[in-house]
Scaffold this motif. Structure first.
Motif, PDB file in Angstrom:
ATOM      1  N   GLU A 203       6.321  -4.902   9.770  1.00 54.02           N
ATOM      2  CA  GLU A 203       7.381  -4.898   8.459  1.00 54.02           C
ATOM      3  C   GLU A 203       5.981  -5.433   7.484  1.00 54.02           C
ATOM      4  O   GLU A 203       6.519  -3.858   6.621  1.00 54.02           O
ATOM      5  CB  GLU A 203       8.069  -6.012   8.187  1.00 54.02           C
ATOM      6  N   GLU A 204       5.253  -5.593   6.990  1.00 55.38           N
ATOM      7  CA  GLU A 204       4.100  -5.277   6.070  1.00 55.38           C
ATOM      8  C   GLU A 204       3.396  -4.379   6.149  1.00 55.38           C
ATOM      9  O   GLU A 204       3.396  -3.819   5.084  1.00 55.38           O
ATOM     10  CB  GLU A 204       3.099  -6.666   5.667  1.00 55.38           C
TER      11      GLU A 204
ATOM     12  N   TYR B 271       8.964  -0.832  13.104  1.00 57.71           N
ATOM     13  CA  TYR B 271       8.940  -0.570  12.544  1.00 57.71           C
ATOM     14  C   TYR B 271       7.029   0.034  12.734  1.00 57.71           C
ATOM     15  O   TYR B 271       6.509   0.000  13.848  1.00 57.71           O
ATOM     16  CB  TYR B 271       8.512  -1.585  11.759  1.00 57.71           C
TER      17      TYR B 271
ATOM     18  N   GLU C  48       4.372  -1.422   7.361  1.00 57.97           N
ATOM     19  CA  GLU C  48       4.985   0.094   7.035  1.00 57.97           C
ATOM     20  C   GLU C  48       5.321  -0.254   5.602  1.00 57.97           C
ATOM     21  O   GLU C  48       5.176   1.140   5.064  1.00 57.97           O
ATOM     22  CB  GLU C  48       6.560  -0.401   7.964  1.00 57.97           C
ATOM     23  N   THR C  49       5.251  -1.046   4.831  1.00 55.24           N
ATOM     24  CA  THR C  49       5.196  -0.957   3.092  1.00 55.24           C
ATOM     25  C   THR C  49       4.181  -0.648   3.445  1.00 55.24           C
ATOM     26  O   THR C  49       4.149   0.838   2.068  1.00 55.24           O
ATOM     27  CB  THR C  49       5.881  -2.452   3.186  1.00 55.24           C
ATOM     28  N   LEU C  50       2.707  -1.362   3.312  1.00 59.07           N
ATOM     29  CA  LEU C  50       1.868  -0.611   3.505  1.00 59.07           C
ATOM     30  C   LEU C  50       1.789   0.917   3.353  1.00 59.07           C
ATOM     31  O   LEU C  50       0.918   1.874   2.500  1.00 59.07           O
ATOM     32  CB  LEU C  50       0.406  -0.830   3.864  1.00 59.07           C
TER      33      LEU C  50
ATOM     34  N   LYS D  58       3.339   3.444   3.931  1.00 60.95           N
ATOM     35  CA  LYS D  58       4.567   3.832   2.973  1.00 60.95           C
ATOM     36  C   LYS D  58       3.568   4.205   1.813  1.00 60.95           C
ATOM     37  O   LYS D  58       4.161   5.392   0.623  1.00 60.95           O
ATOM     38  CB  LYS D  58       5.613   3.644   2.389  1.00 60.95           C
ATOM     39  N   MET D  59       3.634   3.218   1.032  1.00 52.71           N
ATOM     40  CA  MET D  59       2.381   2.925  -0.128  1.00 52.71           C
ATOM     41  C   MET D  59       1.196   4.423   0.002  1.00 52.71           C
ATOM     42  O   MET D  59       0.971   4.696  -1.116  1.00 52.71           O
ATOM     43  CB  MET D  59       2.350   2.235  -1.178  1.00 52.71           C
TER      44      MET D  59
END
Length: 75
Positions: free
Chosen positions: A29-30, A62, A32-34, A36-37
């Motif tokens: 989950e973490e 994810y 995937e956020t990275l 995307k950034m």
């Protein structure tokens, strides 16, 4: 913990390699956020080279690893 910059800087220009949540000691989950950034940042030192791999966690998918190509910005 490995930093993405450490992983990227070890690669030659044009090399394809994998960056994974596990290598960075992150949960998918973490990670995937990275990812995307990173994809919004044009000066990250790499570009996506393949479709991201996804893991299913509690019925949700994810990104848990990406294959990228090292690129060096023109000077």
């Amino acid at each position: 913990m490995a930093l993405v910059e450490d992983i990227v800087n070890k690669q030659k220009d044009g090399a394809q390699f994998v960056i994974s949540a596990q290598a960075l000691r992150l949960e998918p989950e973490e990670f995937e956020t990275l990812v995307k950034m990173w994809m919004e940042d044009e000066n990250r030192g790499f570009e996506l080279a393949a479709v991201p791999h996804r893991a299913c966690i509690d019925g949700e998918f994810y990104i848990d690893r990406i294959t990228v190509k090292r690129v060096i910005a023109p000077k």
